[in-house]
Design a protein around this motif. Structure first.
Motif, PDB file in Angstrom:
ATOM      1  N   LEU A  63    -120.966 -69.400  21.668  1.00 33.70           N
ATOM      2  CA  LEU A  63    -120.797 -70.851  21.784  1.00 33.70           C
ATOM      3  C   LEU A  63    -121.915 -71.625  21.091  1.00 33.70           C
ATOM      4  CD1 LEU A  63    -119.528 -71.184  25.461  1.00 33.70           C
ATOM      5  CD2 LEU A  63    -118.205 -71.074  23.350  1.00 33.70           C
ATOM      6  N   GLU A  64    -123.115 -71.073  21.121  1.00 30.09           N
ATOM      7  CA  GLU A  64    -124.220 -71.769  20.453  1.00 30.09           C
ATOM      8  C   GLU A  64    -123.985 -71.823  18.946  1.00 30.09           C
ATOM      9  OE1 GLU A  64    -129.122 -71.782  20.254  1.00 30.09           O
ATOM     10  OE2 GLU A  64    -128.057 -70.042  21.059  1.00 30.09           O
ATOM     11  N   ALA A  65    -123.570 -70.696  18.372  1.00 31.46           N
ATOM     12  CA  ALA A  65    -123.281 -70.675  16.941  1.00 31.46           C
ATOM     13  C   ALA A  65    -122.118 -71.601  16.607  1.00 31.46           C
ATOM     14  CB  ALA A  65    -122.960 -69.254  16.493  1.00 31.46           C
ATOM     15  N   ARG A  66    -121.123 -71.640  17.478  1.00 29.87           N
ATOM     16  CA  ARG A  66    -119.955 -72.492  17.241  1.00 29.87           C
ATOM     17  C   ARG A  66    -120.358 -73.973  17.269  1.00 29.87           C
ATOM     18  NH1 ARG A  66    -115.335 -71.157  15.005  1.00 29.87           N
ATOM     19  NH2 ARG A  66    -115.124 -69.330  16.382  1.00 29.87           N
ATOM     20  N   GLU A  67    -121.166 -74.347  18.248  1.00 22.64           N
ATOM     21  CA  GLU A  67    -121.601 -75.748  18.341  1.00 22.64           C
ATOM     22  C   GLU A  67    -122.449 -76.144  17.135  1.00 22.64           C
ATOM     23  OE1 GLU A  67    -124.237 -78.682  21.222  1.00 22.64           O
ATOM     24  OE2 GLU A  67    -123.409 -76.834  22.039  1.00 22.64           O
ATOM     25  N   LEU A  68    -123.377 -75.278  16.772  1.00 24.41           N
ATOM     26  CA  LEU A  68    -124.235 -75.583  15.619  1.00 24.41           C
ATOM     27  C   LEU A  68    -123.419 -75.674  14.339  1.00 24.41           C
ATOM     28  CD1 LEU A  68    -127.391 -73.370  16.267  1.00 24.41           C
ATOM     29  CD2 LEU A  68    -127.196 -75.852  16.479  1.00 24.41           C
ATOM     30  N   ALA A  69    -122.379 -74.836  14.212  1.00 20.90           N
ATOM     31  CA  ALA A  69    -121.514 -74.901  13.037  1.00 20.90           C
ATOM     32  C   ALA A  69    -120.813 -76.253  12.971  1.00 20.90           C
ATOM     33  CB  ALA A  69    -120.498 -73.765  13.061  1.00 20.90           C
ATOM     34  N   GLY A  70    -120.374 -76.734  14.138  1.00 20.90           N
ATOM     35  CA  GLY A  70    -119.746 -78.050  14.177  1.00 20.90           C
ATOM     36  C   GLY A  70    -120.698 -79.148  13.761  1.00 20.90           C
ATOM     37  N   VAL A  71    -121.923 -79.083  14.270  1.00 24.82           N
ATOM     38  CA  VAL A  71    -122.937 -80.083  13.919  1.00 24.82           C
ATOM     39  C   VAL A  71    -123.251 -80.024  12.426  1.00 24.82           C
ATOM     40  CG1 VAL A  71    -125.338 -80.773  14.269  1.00 24.82           C
ATOM     41  CG2 VAL A  71    -123.941 -80.091  16.232  1.00 24.82           C
ATOM     42  N   ALA A  72    -123.435 -78.813  11.918  1.00 25.50           N
ATOM     43  CA  ALA A  72    -123.785 -78.653  10.505  1.00 25.50           C
ATOM     44  C   ALA A  72    -122.679 -79.194   9.602  1.00 25.50           C
ATOM     45  CB  ALA A  72    -124.056 -77.182  10.197  1.00 25.50           C
ATOM     46  N   GLU A  73    -121.430 -78.927   9.950  1.00 26.51           N
ATOM     47  CA  GLU A  73    -120.314 -79.425   9.136  1.00 26.51           C
ATOM     48  C   GLU A  73    -120.250 -80.955   9.192  1.00 26.51           C
ATOM     49  OE1 GLU A  73    -118.594 -77.884   7.060  1.00 26.51           O
ATOM     50  OE2 GLU A  73    -118.307 -75.782   7.657  1.00 26.51           O
ATOM     51  N   LEU A  74    -120.443 -81.526  10.382  1.00 26.27           N
ATOM     52  CA  LEU A  74    -120.417 -82.983  10.504  1.00 26.27           C
ATOM     53  C   LEU A  74    -121.546 -83.618   9.699  1.00 26.27           C
ATOM     54  CD1 LEU A  74    -119.601 -83.609  14.275  1.00 26.27           C
ATOM     55  CD2 LEU A  74    -118.098 -83.876  12.315  1.00 26.27           C
ATOM     56  N   GLU A  75    -122.741 -83.080   9.868  1.00 25.53           N
ATOM     57  CA  GLU A  75    -123.889 -83.631   9.155  1.00 25.53           C
ATOM     58  C   GLU A  75    -123.737 -83.432   7.646  1.00 25.53           C
ATOM     59  OE1 GLU A  75    -126.042 -85.449  10.427  1.00 25.53           O
ATOM     60  OE2 GLU A  75    -126.511 -84.881  12.483  1.00 25.53           O
ATOM     61  N   GLY A  76    -123.074 -82.346   7.261  1.00 23.33           N
ATOM     62  CA  GLY A  76    -122.867 -82.076   5.843  1.00 23.33           C
ATOM     63  C   GLY A  76    -121.724 -82.865   5.237  1.00 23.33           C
ATOM     64  N   GLY A  77    -120.945 -83.575   6.084  1.00 28.44           N
ATOM     65  CA  GLY A  77    -119.914 -84.454   5.557  1.00 28.44           C
ATOM     66  C   GLY A  77    -118.484 -83.987   5.730  1.00 28.44           C
ATOM     67  N   ASP A  78    -118.253 -82.830   6.344  1.00 27.17           N
ATOM     68  CA  ASP A  78    -116.887 -82.359   6.535  1.00 27.17           C
ATOM     69  C   ASP A  78    -116.487 -82.580   7.993  1.00 27.17           C
ATOM     70  OD1 ASP A  78    -114.460 -80.961   6.725  1.00 27.17           O
ATOM     71  OD2 ASP A  78    -115.061 -79.529   5.191  1.00 27.17           O
ATOM     72  N   ALA A  79    -115.948 -83.759   8.277  1.00 26.27           N
ATOM     73  CA  ALA A  79    -115.615 -84.127   9.647  1.00 26.27           C
ATOM     74  C   ALA A  79    -114.514 -83.252  10.227  1.00 26.27           C
ATOM     75  CB  ALA A  79    -115.207 -85.598   9.699  1.00 26.27           C
ATOM     76  N   GLU A  80    -113.541 -82.891   9.412  1.00 25.01           N
ATOM     77  CA  GLU A  80    -112.415 -82.100   9.904  1.00 25.01           C
ATOM     78  C   GLU A  80    -112.862 -80.716  10.363  1.00 25.01           C
ATOM     79  OE1 GLU A  80    -108.043 -80.487   8.360  1.00 25.01           O
ATOM     80  OE2 GLU A  80    -109.114 -82.042   7.233  1.00 25.01           O
ATOM     81  N   ARG A  81    -113.674 -80.039   9.543  1.00 27.49           N
ATOM     82  CA  ARG A  81    -114.159 -78.704   9.924  1.00 27.49           C
ATOM     83  C   ARG A  81    -115.115 -78.812  11.113  1.00 27.49           C
ATOM     84  NH1 ARG A  81    -113.604 -74.358   6.615  1.00 27.49           N
ATOM     85  NH2 ARG A  81    -115.618 -73.528   7.277  1.00 27.49           N
ATOM     86  N   GLY A  82    -115.941 -79.841  11.135  1.00 26.83           N
ATOM     87  CA  GLY A  82    -116.852 -80.021  12.259  1.00 26.83           C
ATOM     88  C   GLY A  82    -116.106 -80.218  13.557  1.00 26.83           C
ATOM     89  N   ARG A  83    -115.076 -81.038  13.520  1.00 23.51           N
ATOM     90  CA  ARG A  83    -114.263 -81.288  14.718  1.00 23.51           C
ATOM     91  C   ARG A  83    -113.596 -79.988  15.189  1.00 23.51           C
ATOM     92  NH1 ARG A  83    -111.070 -85.213  17.426  1.00 23.51           N
ATOM     93  NH2 ARG A  83    -108.970 -84.469  17.849  1.00 23.51           N
ATOM     94  N   ALA A  84    -113.079 -79.217  14.243  1.00 21.04           N
ATOM     95  CA  ALA A  84    -112.404 -77.968  14.612  1.00 21.04           C
ATOM     96  C   ALA A  84    -113.362 -77.019  15.323  1.00 21.04           C
ATOM     97  CB  ALA A  84    -111.821 -77.313  13.363  1.00 21.04           C
ATOM     98  N   HIS A  85    -114.581 -76.894  14.815  1.00 23.77           N
ATOM     99  CA  HIS A  85    -115.570 -76.027  15.470  1.00 23.77           C
ATOM    100  C   HIS A  85    -115.872 -76.526  16.876  1.00 23.77           C
ATOM    101  CE1 HIS A  85    -116.687 -73.066  12.488  1.00 23.77           C
ATOM    102  NE2 HIS A  85    -116.893 -73.985  11.564  1.00 23.77           N
TER     103      HIS A  85
END
Length: 384
Positions: A63-85
Motif C-alpha cells: 500500500l505504501e508503494a501504491r500510494e507513493l505511485a499515485g502521488v508521483a503520477e499526480l505531481e508528475g502531471g498524469d492525473a488519470e494514472r495517479g487517480r487509478a493508483h
C-alpha cells in the motif's frame, strides 16, 4: 485548488546510490520504496515512478508503494494514472479504506465532479479534526510541529470546499449557508489563519456584505503590515499573491503594494508578483486621476511628520509617477513572461492591454532604484 502536503516524509536511507530499480538489491521492496521517498523529496517524479513500478511488480499489494505511485503520477502531471493508483488503496482492492487523510486529499484534487471532491475533502477534514481533538482525540499529537502541519492541512481542505461551493456549486440554494458553516469550522481550528480569513472575506463579498469583507481584509493586513521579506511569520508566496488580489478588489492599492514588496524581494522572477505590482500602480494612478484631492486627503489623515522627519521623505507619488512605476513593472513582467513561457494566458492578455494603454499615453518607465544608483556611479550605464 491547493495541493495537499506530501503523504510521507522521506525516510533516511543508506548512501548506496542505485540508478534504476533493476540494479542490485532491486528485490528489496522496502529499499526501493525508501529510494522513491528520496526521489519524491527531490521532485524527481519520473525516476520515482520507475522505482515504484518495480516495487509494485514485486509486491502488488504494497500500500505504501501504491500510494507513493499515485502521488508521483499526480505531481508528475498524469492525473488519470495517479487517480487509478490511489483508488487501489480502497476496497475492493484493499481490505479497508485508508485511515490517514492524505489519499483523500489527493483524490479530491482529481475528483470527477464537485460532489465527489467534497466527499473526499470532508472525510480528510474529519480525520484531521479527530486527531487534533476537535471531536475526541484518537491519538496523541506528537509535537507542536505536527499540530501546525495538521492545522494547515485541515484549513486548506476546508477552504478548498468553500471554493467549490463558491464556484461549481454557487447556484445551489445551500451554497451560502454551507460556506458560512465551513468557514466557521476553519476559524475554530485556526482563528488567525490568513487563508481562512481571506476565504471569509470572499464569502462576505459574495453575500454583498462589503463592509464586513473589508474589515476582514484589514484584519489580515494588520498582521502582515511592516513585516520584512523572509519573515517566518509571513504566509507563503501564493497566499500573499492571493491576498494582494483581494486588497486590490477593495481598492487598497498601497496596502497591496506593501505586501507585494515582500513577494518581489523574495522572488524577483515571480511573474504574477511583477504583474500585480504593475497592476496595483496602474490602479493607484487611475484613482489619483479620478480624485485629484486624494493626496491631500491622505496627507491630512497621516498628520504632521514626526519630529526629525522631512515632510517630503515619504511623499506619495503623483498619478504620472504611478503610471511610470506601473510601466516599469509591467515591462519587467513581460520579459519574465516570455522567458518562462508562462502558461497563464489571462495574465498575458491583460498585461498586453495595459502595456498598449500606457504606451499610447506616452508614459515612460520609471528607473528602478538599482539602475538609478548604477547610473550615478557610471555615466555609461543606459537603461534597457
Amino acid at each position: 485548488m491547493a495541493r495537499s502536503k506530501k503523504t510521507s516524509r522521506a525516510r533516511k536511507v543508506s548512501k548506496a546510490d542505485g540508478t534504476a530499480a533493476g540494479s542490485a538489491g532491486a528485490t528489496d521492496v522496502a529499499g526501493i520504496v525508501d529510494k522513491a521517498h528520496v526521489l519524491l523529496a527531490q521532485s524527481n517524479f519520473e525516476l520515482a515512478i520507475k522505482f515504484l513500478e518495480r516495487a509494485l511488480e514485486l509486491e502488488p499489494t504494497n500500500l505504501e508503494a501504491r500510494e507513493l505511485a499515485g502521488v508521483a503520477e499526480l505531481e508528475g502531471g498524469d492525473a488519470e494514472r495517479g487517480r487509478a493508483h490511489l483508488l487501489h488503496l480502497f476496497p475492493p482492492h484493499a481490505a479497508e479504506a485508508p485511515t490517514l487523510p492524505a489519499p483523500y486529499l489527493y483524490l479530491a484534487q482529481v475528483a470527477q465532479d464537485p460532489q465527489e471532491a467534497l466527499g473526499y475533502y470532508s472525510t480528510a477534514t474529519a480525520m484531521v479534526e479527530n486527531t487534533l481533538g476537535g471531536k475526541g482525540k484518537s491519538r496523541a499529537v506528537a509535537d507542536a510541529a505536527e499540530v501546525e502541519e495538521l492545522t494547515r492541512m485541515a484549513v486548506t481542505a476546508i477552504v478548498a470546499m468553500v471554493e467549490i461551493w463558491m464556484s461549481d456549486l454557487c447556484f445551489e440554494e445551500a451554497a451560502s449557508a454551507n460556506c458560512d458553516a465551513l468557514i466557521a469550522r476553519a476559524l475554530a481550528i485556526a482563528p488567525t489563519d490568513p487563508e481562512a480569513l481571506m476565504a471569509l472575506a470572499s464569502i462576505r463579498m459574495s453575500q454583498s456584505k462589503f463592509d464586513e469583507a473589508k474589515d476582514v481584509v484589514m484584519r489580515v493586513y494588520a498582521e502582515l503590515e511592516g513585516r520584512d521579506p523572509f519573515d517566518p511569520l509571513l504566509p507563503g508566496l501564493p497566499v500573499r499573491l492571493q491576498f494582494s488580489r483581494l486588497l486590490l478588489e477593495h481598492n487598497l492599492q498601497m496596502e497591496a503594494l506593501d505586501v507585494l514588496s515582500t513577494v518581489r524581494e523574495e522572488d524577483s522572477l515571480e511573474v504574477e508578483g511583477a504583474y500585480l505590482e504593475g497592476w496595483a500602480w496602474h490602479l493607484r494612478a487611475e484613482a489619483l486621476v479620478a480624485d485629484p484631492t486624494l493626496l491631500d486627503k491622505e496627507k491630512a489623515e497621516r498628520g504632521p511628520p514626526a519630529e526629525g522627519e522631512d515632510e517630503d521623505d515619504d511623499a506619495p507619488l503623483s498619478a504620472d509617477e504611478c503610471f511610470s512605476e506601473s510601466l516599469r513593472c509591467l515591462l519587467e513582467c513581460a520579459k519574465l513572461f516570455g522567458e518562462q513561457d508562462y502558461p497563464d494566458q489571462g495574465i498575458g492578455a491583460h498585461l498586453q492591454e495595459l502595456l498598449n494603454g500606457l504606451q499610447a499615453r506616452g508614459v515612460q518607465p520609471a528607473v528602478a532604484e538599482e539602475a538609478a544608483a548604477g547610473e550615478g556611479e557610471d555615466e555609461d550605464v543606459e537603461m534597457a
